[in-house]
Design a protein around this motif. Structure first.
Motif, mmCIF file in Angstrom:
data_model
loop_
_atom_site.group_PDB
_atom_site.id
_atom_site.type_symbol
_atom_site.label_atom_id
_atom_site.label_comp_id
_atom_site.label_asym_id
_atom_site.label_seq_id
_atom_site.Cartn_x
_atom_site.Cartn_y
_atom_site.Cartn_z
ATOM 1 N N SER A 22 32.773 37.400 22.660
ATOM 2 C CA SER A 22 34.706 36.432 22.793
ATOM 3 C C SER A 22 35.368 37.023 23.519
ATOM 4 O O SER A 22 37.121 36.362 23.022
ATOM 5 C CB SER A 22 34.914 35.774 21.601
ATOM 6 O OG SER A 22 35.068 36.820 20.506
ATOM 7 N N ILE A 122 38.921 35.332 22.581
ATOM 8 C CA ILE A 122 39.303 34.020 22.965
ATOM 9 C C ILE A 122 38.258 33.022 22.530
ATOM 10 O O ILE A 122 36.632 33.263 22.838
ATOM 11 C CB ILE A 122 39.762 33.254 24.212
ATOM 12 C CG1 ILE A 122 40.712 34.812 24.815
ATOM 13 C CG2 ILE A 122 39.497 32.031 24.995
ATOM 14 C CD1 ILE A 122 40.192 34.069 26.718
ATOM 15 N N ALA A 125 35.039 28.160 20.907
ATOM 16 C CA ALA A 125 35.540 26.513 21.794
ATOM 17 C C ALA A 125 36.924 26.121 22.401
ATOM 18 O O ALA A 125 36.987 25.138 22.657
ATOM 19 C CB ALA A 125 36.161 25.663 19.981
ATOM 20 N N ASP A 126 37.545 27.433 22.531
ATOM 21 C CA ASP A 126 38.612 27.627 23.016
ATOM 22 C C ASP A 126 38.392 28.022 24.711
ATOM 23 O O ASP A 126 39.338 27.916 25.734
ATOM 24 C CB ASP A 126 39.583 28.425 22.917
ATOM 25 C CG ASP A 126 40.180 27.849 21.285
ATOM 26 O OD1 ASP A 126 40.216 26.970 21.246
ATOM 27 O OD2 ASP A 126 41.215 28.893 20.789
ATOM 28 N N GLY A 146 40.052 29.650 29.629
ATOM 29 C CA GLY A 146 40.158 30.318 28.842
ATOM 30 C C GLY A 146 42.098 29.599 27.777
ATOM 31 O O GLY A 146 41.661 30.039 28.444
ATOM 32 N N LYS A 147 41.998 28.999 27.315
ATOM 33 C CA LYS A 147 43.157 28.166 26.301
ATOM 34 C C LYS A 147 43.775 29.587 25.937
ATOM 35 O O LYS A 147 43.318 29.869 24.399
ATOM 36 C CB LYS A 147 42.629 26.992 25.785
ATOM 37 C CG LYS A 147 44.275 26.691 25.001
ATOM 38 C CD LYS A 147 44.085 25.692 24.122
ATOM 39 C CE LYS A 147 45.441 24.515 24.216
ATOM 40 N NZ LYS A 147 45.325 24.216 22.813
ATOM 41 N N VAL A 148 44.639 30.331 25.578
ATOM 42 C CA VAL A 148 45.529 30.837 25.264
ATOM 43 C C VAL A 148 46.984 30.684 25.239
ATOM 44 O O VAL A 148 47.963 30.009 26.270
ATOM 45 C CB VAL A 148 45.332 32.398 26.616
ATOM 46 C CG1 VAL A 148 46.424 32.774 25.435
ATOM 47 C CG2 VAL A 148 44.677 32.932 26.422
ATOM 48 N N PHE A 152 46.058 28.695 30.297
ATOM 49 C CA PHE A 152 45.583 28.471 30.551
ATOM 50 C C PHE A 152 44.870 30.205 31.235
ATOM 51 O O PHE A 152 45.925 30.371 32.300
ATOM 52 C CB PHE A 152 44.488 27.635 31.197
ATOM 53 C CG PHE A 152 44.014 26.498 30.532
ATOM 54 C CD1 PHE A 152 43.043 25.840 29.669
ATOM 55 C CD2 PHE A 152 45.077 25.416 30.262
ATOM 56 C CE1 PHE A 152 43.353 25.284 28.607
ATOM 57 C CE2 PHE A 152 45.025 24.194 29.885
ATOM 58 C CZ PHE A 152 44.033 23.811 28.773
#
Length: 177
Positions: A22, A122, A125-126, A146-148, A152
């Motif tokens: 991750s 990350i 799930a994101d 990837g949601k950050v 993204f």
């Protein structure tokens, strides 16, 4: 040529622990931020002397001597069809080891990036599916979004982008055109 893996924002060493899937190295390419799993990353080195090689595709900048080993260096923006990035004081080369599945077993390749951002955790799930349209990079080169925070990051699939088959296909296309 300095060989380090570091977070330039904190000037601290970053552990490139291949067991943590991750974690992603984030970096800039022509004002776009991308991520790459740290699993195939072996090290990050300063942009140094690259020896040009005649008659190679434009996305191959040349080769470097990495502790006695010849390593080809790929210009990712050129590979993506964007044109080469201008080398600056933050430019560096990320050394990546890709399993080829062929007789060679693995291929070590350097990729030129404009600058390293940081290593991010990350959660799975994101990470969403690659976009089916609108990406500035071929969708098969993307393993997820990837949601950050509120945004993204495009997470690249190193084994697709840097595969020997892919690089040879691109060369065949250039010869035909």
């Amino acid at each position: 040529m300095e060989h380090v893996a570091m977070n330039p924002t904190a000037d601290t060493m970053v552990s490139l622990d291949a067991d943590n899937a991750s974690q992603y190295l984030t970096f800039m390419l022509q004002d776009e931020i991308f991520g790459l799993s740290i699993q195939p990353i072996k090290e990050i080195t300063d942009y140094g002397k690259i020896t040009p090689i005649p008659m190679v595709p434009s996305h191959v900048r040349g080769v470097i001597n990495l502790r006695g080993n010849v390593v080809p260096v790929i210009d990712l923006p050129a590979l993506f069809g964007w044109g080469s990035s201008v080398v600056n004081k933050r430019s560096c080369i990320v050394i990546v080891e890709i399993e080829t599945g062929g007789d060679d077993g693995v291929m070590v390749v350097g990729i030129v990036i404009d600058s390293v951002s940081e290593v991010l955790d990350i959660p799975t799930a994101d990470i969403g599916a690659p976009p089916s349209f609108g990406a500035k990079v071929r969708t098969d080169f993307i393993c997820g979004m990837g949601k950050v925070g509120e945004g993204f990051i495009v997470i690249l699939n190193a084994s697709k982008v840097l595969s020997a088959d892919e690089l040879s296909k691109l060369e065949e296309v250039k010869r035909v055109n």
